[in-house]
Design an enzyme around this catalytic site. Structure first.
Site, mmCIF file in Angstrom:
data_model
loop_
_atom_site.group_PDB
_atom_site.id
_atom_site.type_symbol
_atom_site.label_atom_id
_atom_site.label_comp_id
_atom_site.label_asym_id
_atom_site.label_seq_id
_atom_site.Cartn_x
_atom_site.Cartn_y
_atom_site.Cartn_z
ATOM 1 C CE1 TYR A 129 -2.838 -3.102 0.345
ATOM 2 C CE2 TYR A 129 -3.620 -2.478 2.610
ATOM 3 C CZ TYR A 129 -3.608 -3.240 1.711
ATOM 4 O OH TYR A 129 -4.631 -4.340 1.763
ATOM 5 C CG HIS B 281 -1.122 -8.850 0.086
ATOM 6 N ND1 HIS B 281 -0.425 -7.735 0.165
ATOM 7 C CD2 HIS B 281 -2.150 -8.901 -0.275
ATOM 8 C CE1 HIS B 281 -1.583 -6.802 0.057
ATOM 9 N NE2 HIS B 281 -2.500 -7.644 -0.115
#
Length: 323
Positions: free
Chosen positions: A55, A117
Site C-alpha cells: 500500500y 498477501h
C-alpha cells in the site's frame, strides 16, 4: 455495544477485533490521506488497523498509531495492527527482512499479525510489480511451506504476535496444515468476501480448522480499475440489501458488514471519508434476524471483484479452484 471490546480468539490465543479499518487507497491518496484518516478511525473507536507493504503508506499509518498512543487515546496493546508480506519477498530468506522493513517504516517494535498477501511469488527486487518487456508479471517459484517456516521464525523472534495468510484457497491452506513439523497454524485467511461472494465453503473449511476468515471488499469494491472488474453490478445497490437496510433504518453498507460479523467473520471496512468511517462503527448498534441472514445468503453468485488477473498462469494462482 462498545466496539473496542468485540473480539474473537485466534488459534494461538491472541484476540482480534471483529471490525477492522482497511488503509488501502489508490496510490495518489494512499500517502497523503492515510495519516489523517487513520488517526480519525482510532478516535472514533477502531482498534484493528489493516495495512500492507504494497500500500506504500505504512509510514503514515504508523505515524497515526504512534500519535494516538502519544496523546493518550490508546496504548500500543489496544491496537491490533496487521501487515502483509509482499509477493516479491516470498523466498524464505527475504521474509524477515521484509517484516523488519515494515517495522522500520511503522516505527513499531512488533506487528500483531503478519500475513502472506497472495500466494503468487514474483521476482525479488525493489519493483513491486516486476514486468518483462511485454508488460507481463515476472513470476518466481517458491515453496510456500518454506515461506511459512520463515513466518513461524518471525513469530518466535517476537516481530509479530500472530501469523496468517491471505487469498489462499482451501488446497493451499491444506498444504500448510499438513506440512511435516508444522509449528503454528495460520490464524486467519483474509479473502474477498461479501454477499455476492459469500465464501461459505471456504468459511466452513476455515472454521473446521480453527482458522478465522477475514473479509476484505466486504462492500463489494472500491472501483479501482487495475484490480477490479468494473462490469460487475454494484453490491450496495442490491434491492434485497436495500430493503433489509430500510427495515432496520441502517445503510446497505452497515447491513453488509453486520452480515459478516454474525457469521463469525472478521470484517474490514475501507473508507477515506470521515462520515462513512464514523458510520461503519455503528455496526454494533443493531442485529439482523435469521430471516435477514438467510435472505442475504441467497444473494451469493460467486462474483469476484478482485480477480488479480495478472497472476493467472502462475502455478499458485489461487482463484482457479472452486474455493
Amino acid at each position: 455495544m462498545d466496539p473496542k471490546s468485540q473480539k474473537v480468539k485466534l488459534n494461538d490465543g491472541h484476540f482480534i477485533p471483529v471490525l477492522g479499518f482497511g488503509t488501502y487507497a489508490p496510490p495518489e491518496a494512499a500517502k497523503r490521506e492515510a495519516l489523517e484518516i487513520t488517526k480519525f478511525a482510532i478516535e472514533v473507536g477502531f482498534r484493528h488497523i489493516d495495512c500492507a507493504h504494497v500500500y506504500q503508506n505504512e509510514e503514515q499509518v504508523g505515524q497515526a498509531i504512534r500519535s494516538k498512543i502519544a496523546d493518550g487515546t490508546v496504548k500500543r496493546e489496544d491496537i491490533f495492527y496487521t501487515s502483509k508480506l509482499w509477493l516479491t519477498s516470498l523466498r524464505p530468506e527475504l521474509v524477515r527482512p521484509a517484516l523488519e522493513k515494515s517495522l522500520k517504516n511503522l516505527q513499531l517494535d512488533y506487528v500483531d499479525l503478519y500475513i502472506i498477501h497472495i500466494p503468487v511469488a514474483l521476482k525479488p527486487g525493489e519493483e513491486l510489480f516486476p514486468k518483462d518487456e511485454n508488460g507481463k508479471l515476472i513470476f518466481d517459484s517458491v515453496d510456500l511451506c518454506l515461506t511459512w517456516e520463515a513466518l513461524e521464525k518471525c513469530k518466535d523472534a517476537g516481530l509479530t504476535k500472530s501469523i496468517g495468510v491471505s487469498n489462499f484457497n482451501h488446497k493451499q491452506l491444506e498444504k500448510i496444515l499438513n506440512k511435516p513439523g508444522l509449528k503454528y497454524k495460520p490464524v486467519c485467511n483474509q479473502v474477498e468476501c461479501h454477499p455476492y461472494l459469500n465464501q461459505s465453503k471456504l468459511l466452513d473449511f476455515c472454521k473446521s480448522h480453527g482458522i478465522i476468515l477475514v473479509a476484505f471488499g466486504a462492500l463489494g469494491s472500491q472501483r479501482v480499475k487495475e484490480w477490479v472488474n468494473l462490469n460487475h453490478p454494484v453490491l450496495l445497490e442490491d434491492p434485497v440489501l436495500c430493503a433489509i437496510a430500510q427495515k432496520h433504518k441502517q445503510t446497505p453498507a452497515l447491513v453488509a458488514l453486520r452480515y459478516q460479523i454474525q457469521r463469525g467473520v472478521v470484517v474490514l471496512t475501507k473508507s477515506f471519508n470521515k462520515k462513512r468511517v464514523k458510520e461503519n462503527i455503528q455496526v454494533f448498534d443493531f442485529e439482523l434476524s435469521p430471516e435477514d441472514m438467510k435472505a442475504i445468503d441467497g444473494l451469493n453468485r460467486n462474483r469476484r471483484y478482485y480477480e488479480f488477473l495478472p497472476g493467472v498462469g502462475h502455478p499458485e494462482y489461487p482463484f482457479s479452484e472452486e474455493y
